[in-house]
Write a protein that holds these residues in place. Structure first.
Motif, PDB file in Angstrom:
ATOM      1  N   THR A 267      10.413   2.377  -6.790  1.00 20.49           N
ATOM      2  CA  THR A 267       9.910   3.042  -5.588  1.00 20.49           C
ATOM      3  C   THR A 267       9.923   4.552  -5.794  1.00 20.49           C
ATOM      4  O   THR A 267      10.637   5.087  -6.649  1.00 20.49           O
ATOM      5  CB  THR A 267      10.749   2.696  -4.352  1.00 20.49           C
ATOM      6  N   GLY A 268       9.115   5.235  -4.994  1.00 20.48           N
ATOM      7  CA  GLY A 268       9.061   6.685  -5.066  1.00 20.48           C
ATOM      8  C   GLY A 268       8.691   7.277  -3.721  1.00 20.48           C
ATOM      9  O   GLY A 268       8.180   6.586  -2.836  1.00 20.48           O
ATOM     10  N   GLY A 269       8.963   8.545  -3.581  1.00 21.41           N
ATOM     11  CA  GLY A 269       8.632   9.241  -2.343  1.00 21.41           C
ATOM     12  C   GLY A 269       8.417  10.716  -2.596  1.00 21.41           C
ATOM     13  O   GLY A 269       8.978  11.290  -3.538  1.00 21.41           O
ATOM     14  N   ALA A 270       7.573  11.348  -1.777  1.00 22.37           N
ATOM     15  CA  ALA A 270       7.263  12.765  -1.967  1.00 22.37           C
ATOM     16  C   ALA A 270       7.006  13.418  -0.618  1.00 22.37           C
ATOM     17  O   ALA A 270       6.702  12.751   0.374  1.00 22.37           O
ATOM     18  CB  ALA A 270       6.045  12.926  -2.872  1.00 22.37           C
TER      19      ALA A 270
ATOM     20  N   GLY B  96       8.161  15.413  -5.556  1.00 24.52           N
ATOM     21  CA  GLY B  96       8.986  14.243  -5.329  1.00 24.52           C
ATOM     22  C   GLY B  96       8.877  13.269  -6.477  1.00 24.52           C
ATOM     23  O   GLY B  96       8.252  13.551  -7.513  1.00 24.52           O
ATOM     24  N   ALA B  97       9.486  12.099  -6.305  1.00 25.87           N
ATOM     25  CA  ALA B  97       9.473  11.052  -7.328  1.00 25.87           C
ATOM     26  C   ALA B  97       8.220  10.202  -7.164  1.00 25.87           C
ATOM     27  O   ALA B  97       7.956   9.681  -6.083  1.00 25.87           O
ATOM     28  CB  ALA B  97      10.720  10.183  -7.201  1.00 25.87           C
ATOM     29  N   GLY B  98       7.449  10.082  -8.220  1.00 31.24           N
ATOM     30  CA  GLY B  98       6.255   9.253  -8.164  1.00 31.24           C
ATOM     31  C   GLY B  98       5.066   9.935  -7.527  1.00 31.24           C
ATOM     32  O   GLY B  98       4.132   9.265  -7.079  1.00 31.24           O
ATOM     33  N   VAL B  99       5.054  11.262  -7.492  1.00 37.22           N
ATOM     34  CA  VAL B  99       3.929  11.981  -6.895  1.00 37.22           C
ATOM     35  C   VAL B  99       2.726  12.004  -7.836  1.00 37.22           C
ATOM     36  O   VAL B  99       1.604  12.304  -7.414  1.00 37.22           O
ATOM     37  CB  VAL B  99       4.336  13.420  -6.514  1.00 37.22           C
ATOM     38  N   GLY B 100       2.962  11.670  -9.097  1.00 43.19           N
ATOM     39  CA  GLY B 100       2.010  11.670 -10.200  1.00 43.19           C
ATOM     40  C   GLY B 100       0.536  11.826  -9.914  1.00 43.19           C
ATOM     41  O   GLY B 100      -0.017  12.914 -10.005  1.00 43.19           O
ATOM     42  N   ARG B 101      -0.168  10.730  -9.594  1.00 39.00           N
ATOM     43  CA  ARG B 101      -1.622  10.783  -9.504  1.00 39.00           C
ATOM     44  C   ARG B 101      -2.129  11.580  -8.309  1.00 39.00           C
ATOM     45  O   ARG B 101      -3.307  11.915  -8.241  1.00 39.00           O
ATOM     46  CB  ARG B 101      -2.200   9.369  -9.461  1.00 39.00           C
TER      47      ARG B 101
ATOM     48  N   PRO C 287       0.828  -1.213   0.000  1.00 37.39           N
ATOM     49  CA  PRO C 287       0.000   0.000   0.000  1.00 37.39           C
ATOM     50  C   PRO C 287       0.860   1.259   0.000  1.00 37.39           C
ATOM     51  O   PRO C 287       2.039   1.226   0.378  1.00 37.39           O
ATOM     52  CB  PRO C 287      -0.808  -0.128   1.296  1.00 37.39           C
ATOM     53  N   ASP C 288       0.274   2.379  -0.413  1.00 35.15           N
ATOM     54  CA  ASP C 288       0.953   3.666  -0.290  1.00 35.15           C
ATOM     55  C   ASP C 288       0.972   4.041   1.193  1.00 35.15           C
ATOM     56  O   ASP C 288      -0.067   4.016   1.862  1.00 35.15           O
ATOM     57  CB  ASP C 288       0.208   4.735  -1.087  1.00 35.15           C
ATOM     58  N   LEU C 289       2.147   4.400   1.696  1.00 39.51           N
ATOM     59  CA  LEU C 289       2.318   4.699   3.118  1.00 39.51           C
ATOM     60  C   LEU C 289       2.517   6.198   3.313  1.00 39.51           C
ATOM     61  O   LEU C 289       3.273   6.831   2.563  1.00 39.51           O
ATOM     62  CB  LEU C 289       3.517   3.946   3.687  1.00 39.51           C
ATOM     63  N   THR C 290       1.844   6.777   4.313  1.00 39.69           N
ATOM     64  CA  THR C 290       1.975   8.208   4.577  1.00 39.69           C
ATOM     65  C   THR C 290       2.206   8.461   6.064  1.00 39.69           C
ATOM     66  O   THR C 290       1.846   7.653   6.913  1.00 39.69           O
ATOM     67  CB  THR C 290       0.702   8.986   4.165  1.00 39.69           C
ATOM     68  N   ALA C 291       2.803   9.611   6.339  1.00 40.30           N
ATOM     69  CA  ALA C 291       2.972  10.092   7.706  1.00 40.30           C
ATOM     70  C   ALA C 291       2.773  11.603   7.684  1.00 40.30           C
ATOM     71  O   ALA C 291       3.200  12.272   6.749  1.00 40.30           O
ATOM     72  CB  ALA C 291       4.353   9.743   8.252  1.00 40.30           C
ATOM     73  N   ARG C 292       2.102  12.140   8.726  1.00 41.26           N
ATOM     74  CA  ARG C 292       1.822  13.573   8.780  1.00 41.26           C
ATOM     75  C   ARG C 292       2.052  14.094  10.192  1.00 41.26           C
ATOM     76  O   ARG C 292       1.700  13.444  11.183  1.00 41.26           O
ATOM     77  CB  ARG C 292       0.390  13.868   8.355  1.00 41.26           C
TER      78      ARG C 292
ATOM     79  N   LEU D 115       5.149  10.778   1.791  1.00 36.13           N
ATOM     80  CA  LEU D 115       4.512   9.692   1.043  1.00 36.13           C
ATOM     81  C   LEU D 115       5.579   8.728   0.545  1.00 36.13           C
ATOM     82  O   LEU D 115       6.594   9.144  -0.021  1.00 36.13           O
ATOM     83  CB  LEU D 115       3.737  10.270  -0.147  1.00 36.13           C
ATOM     84  N   LEU D 116       5.373   7.420   0.762  1.00 37.93           N
ATOM     85  CA  LEU D 116       6.281   6.376   0.277  1.00 37.93           C
ATOM     86  C   LEU D 116       5.479   5.388  -0.555  1.00 37.93           C
ATOM     87  O   LEU D 116       4.440   4.882  -0.109  1.00 37.93           O
ATOM     88  CB  LEU D 116       6.944   5.655   1.444  1.00 37.93           C
ATOM     89  N   ARG D 117       5.963   5.114  -1.785  1.00 37.10           N
ATOM     90  CA  ARG D 117       5.213   4.261  -2.703  1.00 37.10           C
ATOM     91  C   ARG D 117       6.109   3.201  -3.351  1.00 37.10           C
ATOM     92  O   ARG D 117       7.319   3.400  -3.508  1.00 37.10           O
ATOM     93  CB  ARG D 117       4.576   5.102  -3.817  1.00 37.10           C
ATOM     94  N   ASN D 118       5.460   2.084  -3.736  1.00 32.81           N
ATOM     95  CA  ASN D 118       6.121   1.051  -4.514  1.00 32.81           C
ATOM     96  C   ASN D 118       5.283   0.781  -5.753  1.00 32.81           C
ATOM     97  O   ASN D 118       4.075   0.564  -5.660  1.00 32.81           O
ATOM     98  CB  ASN D 118       6.270  -0.233  -3.689  1.00 32.81           C
TER      99      ASN D 118
END
Length: 453
Positions: A312-315, A337-342, A280-285, A300-303
């Motif tokens: 992988t990407g992060g924003a 960041g990388a992979g922030v796209g959608r 899943p896309d993982l987030t922390a705030r 945001l951390l994504r695979n």
């Protein structure tokens, strides 16, 4: 027991019965007269005794308190009829709430290089990726008017605090943005009928939340006060999706629904939506609030996965609201960041791109907005907003037909003749440019009537 009214009636009857005696006295002998008078005196004495007995009982009852019969009558009168259960299957003590708004949007749009497709999202609100573009001198201008009420909304909530102090909440929200379900629905030919669209549906238990709602990576509280549905769309992190979230103090963490958008190699073909993701896309705030406003930072951390390839990407996103006095505030957001796209600009750019061998590569993107809000009076307010997004495409992989940049500026006035009713007008100008240099712009006059309930 004889009441006061009955005693009075008896006494009156006795007096009236006695009145003819004087008229008949001369026709009666003395003995008969005496006998009659004795009878009357006896009846009067009986009435006096009955009245005395009644008064004594009333005094005794008042000293002893109300009788059981009187108490029962009092209870029945004082206790309202218990209402039927609103939701018989809900937990005891559940509080229900309902609300929403009716919103009419009316827009006149002029585009410099082609027409936005009728019935598409760009005709209902500002959708950055829908602004038509063309090479210099090859496009044609177009103008059109659209009127709709599809963003009218309603919501239903249920809140419960258990005997143990646990707090439970259920919330569901919908609007009319869905398409129609028959030949006459979902268009403007006859009925303008549209389907109900799910926006949010979640349940929370103390610090936990499960269901569909705004992404933990998005700061809804920083969104500007605009007539358009979102306003500075290209510079906004915007996503609603299913998730599991945990909040403690100033921190919140979530695991959210993953989905990968992909630009084919050299832009040959339509954008791909991949459901191959596993993680899943993982987030922390982290959030800080005060009288001055609020400030928040989110990560945001994504695979990404597609056809056994992954990356992988992060924003990061920084946003907030700063109060500049009683009548002014500044709202802002900067993300990238990388992979922030959608997540950025209504998916203005893809999360990833494929190389010639079919491998995934996360794409970089950046965006933000700034909005100044001023209250001229308790009934009149205005906003000035600027928004921009820049996509760092690798043209050797994406080709040159992808969006490189989008930006917009808007100004509005919103008048509230009384609370909950808004009458607004907004002027906006937007531009979009591709990697190959083609560009186009859009000008729009947007008005709305919105009543919250």
């Amino acid at each position: 027991m004889i009441g006061n009214k009955k005693l009075a009636a008896l006494a009156t009857t006795a007096v009236l019965a006695a009145m003819p005696l004087s008229a008949l006295a001369q026709a009666m002998d003395a003995k008969a007269m005496e006998t009659r008078m004795a009878q009357l005196e006896q009846e009067m004495q009986q009435m006096r005794e009955m009245l005395q007995t009644y008064q004594q009982r009333e005094i005794a009852n008042s000293n002893a308190g109300p009788s059981a019969t009187a108490l029962d009558a009092t209870r029945v009168a004082a206790t309202p009829t218990a209402p039927a259960a609103v939701m018989p299957n809900a937990l005891p003590g559940t509080k229900f709430s309902f609300g929403g708004f009716i919103k009419l949007d009316s827009m006149y749009t002029r585009t410099s290089d082609g027409e936005i497709a009728d019935g598409s999202a760009g005709r209902l609100f500002y959708f950055p990726g829908a602004t038509p573009v063309a090479a210099d001198g090859t496009g044609h201008s177009a103008s059109y008017t659209d009127v709709h009420a599809q963003f009218s909304r309603f919501w239903f909530g249920a809140d419960t605090t258990t005997d143990n102090g646990d707090k439970l909440k259920a919330y569901i929200e919908a609007d009319m943005y869905g398409g129609g379900s028959n030949a006459f629905a979902g268009n403007e030919v006859i009925t303008n009928t549209y389907a109900v669209t799910l926006r949010q549906a979640y349940v929370s238990w103390n610090n936990w939340l499960a269901g569909q709602t705004w992404s933990n990576f998005q700061d809804v509280a920083a969104l500007p006060d605009t007539v358009d549905f979102t306003g500075p769309s290209e510079g906004t992190i915007f996503s609603r999706q299913a998730q599991l979230r945990y909040t403690t103090g100033a921190w919140s963490f979530s695991a959210e629904n993953p989905q990968t958008t992909i630009t084919p190699f050299a832009g040959k073909g339509a954008r791909i939506n991949s459901g191959d993701d596993v993680m899943p896309d993982l987030t922390a705030r982290w959030l800080k609030r005060g009288d001055w406003g609020h400030f928040t930072v989110a990560a945001l951390l994504r695979n990404f996965r597609y056809d056994d390839h992954n990356d992988t990407g992060g924003a990061l996103s920084v946003s907030g609201k700063f109060n500049m006095g009683v009548n002014d505030d500044l709202r802002y957001m900067v993300s990238g960041g990388a992979g922030v796209g959608r997540y950025l600009g209504f998916a203005l750019g893809s999360d990833t791109v494929l190389d010639e061998e079919g491998r995934l590569h996360a794409m970089d993107g950046y965006g933000g907005f700034a909005a100044w809000r001023h209250a001229f009076s308790p009934k009149l307010r205005g906003n000035l907003v600027y928004s921009v997004a820049v996509l760092d495409n690798n043209a050797a992989l994406t080709g040159y037909a992808v969006t490189e940049r989008a930006q917009s500026v808007r100004a509005n006035l919103i008048y509230s003749p009384f609370p909950k009713l808004d009458l607004g007008v907004e002027l906006s100008h937007a531009q979009r440019r591709l990697e190959n240099g083609e560009e186009g712009d859009m000008n729009r006059i947007h008005t709305h009537v919105k009543y919250n309930f």
